[in-house]
Scaffold this active site. Structure first.
Site, PDB file in Angstrom:
ATOM      1  N   SER A 123       0.838  -1.203   0.000  1.00  0.00           N
ATOM      2  CA  SER A 123       0.000   0.000   0.000  1.00  0.00           C
ATOM      3  C   SER A 123       0.870   1.250   0.000  1.00  0.00           C
ATOM      4  CB  SER A 123      -0.862  -0.013   1.266  1.00  0.00           C
ATOM      5  OG  SER A 123      -1.338   1.279   1.595  1.00  0.00           O
ATOM      6  N   TYR A 165      -3.311   0.002  10.043  1.00  0.00           N
ATOM      7  CA  TYR A 165      -3.165  -0.391   8.630  1.00  0.00           C
ATOM      8  C   TYR A 165      -1.751  -0.070   8.148  1.00  0.00           C
ATOM      9  CZ  TYR A 165      -4.495  -0.560   3.631  1.00  0.00           C
ATOM     10  OH  TYR A 165      -4.583  -0.838   2.286  1.00  0.00           O
TER      11      TYR A 165
END
Ligand code: NAP
Ligand code: GCO
Length: 264
Positions: free
Chosen positions: A144, A157
């Protein structure tokens, strides 16, 4: 010889019912791979099978919680019996919880780490032995922007995806000698249900502030689509990338290279 061909290969995509996993699986199928996927419940798996069928792809789908080590081991044996040894593993399954860190419970933090970091570890360690036996393997971990950058409300996250970047490099280091290549794909901001809350149209019809922010931070001037990830995935799954190992390929329209557009 087509170095991007995946003919004769078995690809397993975790969380592949929709979104990025579905797009990557579709691309690998188009390149010739036999597709197997799992998801967290029967409803998602059935919907996923229908979606693949609608675009002419015959897949095998299984229900499996990727955080459950025993379930993953059982699934790996089932896939080997019913389909064959997995040549290409895509660790795609993921969750996100957007909560300011000081308001986030430890259990919520752990849940994100469990799915986004512990699970890729569990799934990779389960499938690597059969890749070693077979003499080759490809592992693609879906990282990501948050493997490199932080922002408000995504502490768990970002910690998970930052860890996934290093897990990717470590698998590459530890198993490269067995002709296993482990790389990451770092999608930018992609239009999927996971980012829908960041793109919601405002009551006055204007774009979500975050939507405008991402557009200003992306040289490409747009959100990514799942189609943007297809080519990079086929590349990293194919022999075209046999000497690429421990690399995170950012498919972000240039976000990581760009300071951002001057407002006004
Ligand atoms: P997503 O909403 O993150 O979900 C991916 C799939 O994984 C869903 O089907 C989800 O089921 C499933 N899943 C969640 N927990 C699971 C578990 N314990 N076991 C098995 N499956 C599980 O979809 P996405 O936006 O396409 O993202 C896919 C991957 O790309 C994720 O790893 C995400 O972090 C990453 N990513 C996304 C973006 C983006 O902009 N969308 C950008 C960079 C990276 P549920 O629907 O029930 O949750
Ligand atoms: C967020 C977004 C991002 C994307 C993606 C960016 O809330 O910032 O969900 O985290 O999902 O990971 O690469």
């Amino acid at each position: 010889m087509n170095i991007f061909s995946l003919k004769g290969k078995v690809a397993f995509i975790t969380g592949g019912s929709y979104g990025i996993g579905f797009a990557i699986a579709s691309a690998l199928a188009e390149a010739g791979a036999r597709i197997v996927f799992n998801d967290i419940n029967e409803e998602l798996v059935s919907k996923g099978i229908e979606s693949y069928k609608a675009i002419g792809i015959d897949v095998k789908g299984y229900v499996c919680d990727v955080t459950d080590e025993d379930a993953v081991l059982k699934l790996s044996k089932k896939i080997e019996e019913e389909i064959g040894v997995v040549d290409i593993l895509v660790n795609n399954a993921g969750i996100i919880k957007r909560i300011p860190m000081t308001e986030m419970s430890a259990s919520d933090f752990r849940k994100v780490i469990d799915v986004d970091l512990n699970a890729p570890f569990i799934v990779a360690k389960t499938f690597i032995p059969s890749m070693i036996k077979k003499g080759h393997g490809k592992i693609i971990n879906i990282c990501s922007m948050m493997s490199e950058l932080g922002r408000e409300t995504v502490s768990a996250y970002a910690a998970a995806k930052g860890g996934l970047k290093m897990l990717t490099k470590n698998i590459a280091s530890e198993y490269g000698e067995y002709n296993i290549q482990c790389n990451g794909i770092g999608p930018g901001y992609i239009e999927t249900p996971q980012t829908a809350p960041l793109r919601e149209q405002q009551q006055d019809g204007s774009r979500h502030p975050f939507d405008q922010f991402i557009i200003s931070k992306t040289p490409a001037g747009r959100w990514g689509t799942t189609d943007d990830l297809k080519g990079p995935a086929v590349f990293l799954a194919s022999e075209a990338s046999d000497f690429v190992n421990g690399h995170i390929l950012y498919v972000d329209g240039g976000i990581l290279a760009y300071i951002g557009k001057q407002p006004g």
